[in-house]
Design an enzyme around this catalytic site. Structure first.
Site, short mmCIF file in Angstrom:
data_model
loop_
_atom_site.label_atom_id
_atom_site.label_comp_id
_atom_site.label_asym_id
_atom_site.label_seq_id
_atom_site.Cartn_x
_atom_site.Cartn_y
_atom_site.Cartn_z
N ARG A 1 1.25 -4.22 11.63
CA ARG A 1 0.69 -5.50 11.02
C ARG A 1 0.97 -6.55 11.81
O ARG A 1 2.11 -7.13 11.48
CB ARG A 1 0.92 -5.56 9.56
CG ARG A 1 0.06 -4.51 8.71
CD ARG A 1 -1.32 -4.91 8.57
NE ARG A 1 -1.51 -6.14 8.11
CZ ARG A 1 -1.68 -6.51 6.61
NH1 ARG A 1 -1.98 -5.49 5.99
NH2 ARG A 1 -1.65 -7.71 6.36
N HIS B 1 -12.40 -5.71 2.78
CA HIS B 1 -11.44 -5.77 1.67
C HIS B 1 -11.81 -6.72 0.52
O HIS B 1 -12.36 -7.65 1.03
CB HIS B 1 -10.06 -6.15 2.00
CG HIS B 1 -9.35 -5.22 3.11
ND1 HIS B 1 -9.58 -5.27 4.40
CD2 HIS B 1 -8.35 -4.48 2.89
CE1 HIS B 1 -9.05 -4.38 5.11
NE2 HIS B 1 -8.06 -3.79 4.15
N LYS C 1 -13.64 1.66 6.88
CA LYS C 1 -12.50 1.36 5.67
C LYS C 1 -12.95 0.41 4.73
O LYS C 1 -13.45 -0.70 4.89
CB LYS C 1 -11.28 0.88 6.40
CG LYS C 1 -10.11 0.80 5.09
CD LYS C 1 -8.93 0.12 5.97
CE LYS C 1 -7.83 -0.34 4.73
NZ LYS C 1 -6.87 -1.03 5.18
N ARG D 1 -5.74 6.74 -3.99
CA ARG D 1 -4.76 6.85 -2.79
C ARG D 1 -4.33 8.32 -2.44
O ARG D 1 -3.86 8.49 -1.30
CB ARG D 1 -3.74 5.87 -2.72
CG ARG D 1 -4.20 4.17 -2.76
CD ARG D 1 -2.93 3.57 -2.77
NE ARG D 1 -3.53 1.98 -2.62
CZ ARG D 1 -3.65 1.25 -1.52
NH1 ARG D 1 -3.51 1.94 -0.58
NH2 ARG D 1 -3.98 0.19 -1.59
N SER E 1 1.91 -3.13 2.42
CA SER E 1 1.23 -4.06 3.03
C SER E 1 0.14 -4.55 2.19
O SER E 1 -0.85 -5.10 2.48
CB SER E 1 0.58 -3.59 4.70
OG SER E 1 -0.17 -2.48 4.13
N GLN F 1 0.30 0.44 -2.86
CA GLN F 1 0.70 1.49 -2.18
C GLN F 1 1.61 2.32 -2.58
O GLN F 1 2.73 1.70 -3.25
CB GLN F 1 1.00 0.96 -0.79
CG GLN F 1 0.06 0.57 0.22
CD GLN F 1 0.28 -0.03 1.47
OE1 GLN F 1 1.36 -0.16 1.94
NE2 GLN F 1 -0.53 -0.18 2.31
#
Length: 263
Positions: free
Chosen positions: A57, A154, A181, A223, A243, A247
């Site tokens: 990132r 996103h 994605k 996930r 990030s 997560q």
């Protein structure tokens, strides 16, 4: 993977094959503010048997360094990852899409021109919502250099309706990107079901592999379910290198993914 009348392709991100009949692969972010921190995080990903891809990132970088220093660091990480049969993904995430990059479209383009020109990574993440001309130029350059593109979208506020997600995915699939994605924010159990429905629909109707997930606490189940409700990639953390909200640790994600391995 063949479902219905569509043969979903597998693609290579460096040494890693994703999509097709492959099980869900785990990508782990590198969120260091300095090159030294990024290199150390990369070594942690290399040592982690669960992680297949290190996502650098670059928008987390606050250290001012030369292009030559970035090139040297990237080449070292790529070599080390390749030796471990892993890959390096480069991402510059804008503030509009939940990242730290505050530059305009022209600055975004220059960042990716540097990444592509110097071959800093095995693949890049490109935001679908980016200025159309900038997006076109990056896709053209990546195609000329045979550099795979993950086209990402996103929504940190909500989960769009299923019909809207299908329309969005069809628009994204019409572009020359190798993997799509989608990351959205579920606000209810129904939103989680919508994510699963979108994953199932994409497996039947899209040629490109799809990585799809929900963020936050409600999204955690999405996930770890990619081997059932098809998702080519999921993102998980090594240590505290998060990030995005929701997560989970790589070892936990790998264990659950294996529990629900495809037949």
């Amino acid at each position: 993977m063949r479902r219905g009348n569509v043969m979903q392709t597998a693609i290579n991100l460096g040494a890693v094959t994703v999509g097709g009949l492959e099980p869900t692969k785990i990508a782990a972010p590198l969120t260091g503010a300095t090159l030294a921190e990024v290199r150390a995080q990369c070594q942690a990903v290399i040592a982690d048997p669960a992680a297949a891809i290190a996502e650098w990132r670059l928008d987390y970088m606050t250290e001012t360094v030369s292009d030559a220093a970035i090139f040297k660091a990237a080449q070292g990480m790529k070599m080390d990852l390749k030796a471990a049969n892993k890959a390096l993904l480069a991402t510059v995430r804008t503030q509009a899409q939940g990242g730290n990059f505050s530059g305009d479209a022209e600055a975004y383009l220059k960042q990716y021109q540097l990444i592509l020109r110097q071959e800093l990574s095995d693949a890049i993440d490109l935001e679908y919502t980016m200025d159309h001309e900038v997006r076109r130029q990056i896709l053209k350059a990546s195609g000329l250099l045979s550099r795979p593109v993950i086209l990402s979208y996103h929504d940190f506020e909500r989960t769009p309706k299923l019909a809207d997600l299908k329309e969005l995915l069809q628009e994204m699939a019409a572009l020359p990107a190798q993997l799509l994605k989608i990351a959205v924010q579920p606000r209810s159990r129904q939103d989680v079901l919508t994510i699963f429905e979108a994953a199932d629909w994409a497996a039947d109707h899209l040629q490109q592999p799809l990585a799809i997930m929900g963020m936050g606490n409600l999204g955690k189940i999405t996930r770890v379910s990619g081997n059932i409700f098809p998702s080519a990639l999921t993102f998980a953390s090594v240590g505290q290198q998060l990030s995005a909200p929701g997560q989970l640790p790589t070892d936990f994600v790998a264990k659950v993914l294996q529990t629900f391995e495809r037949n």
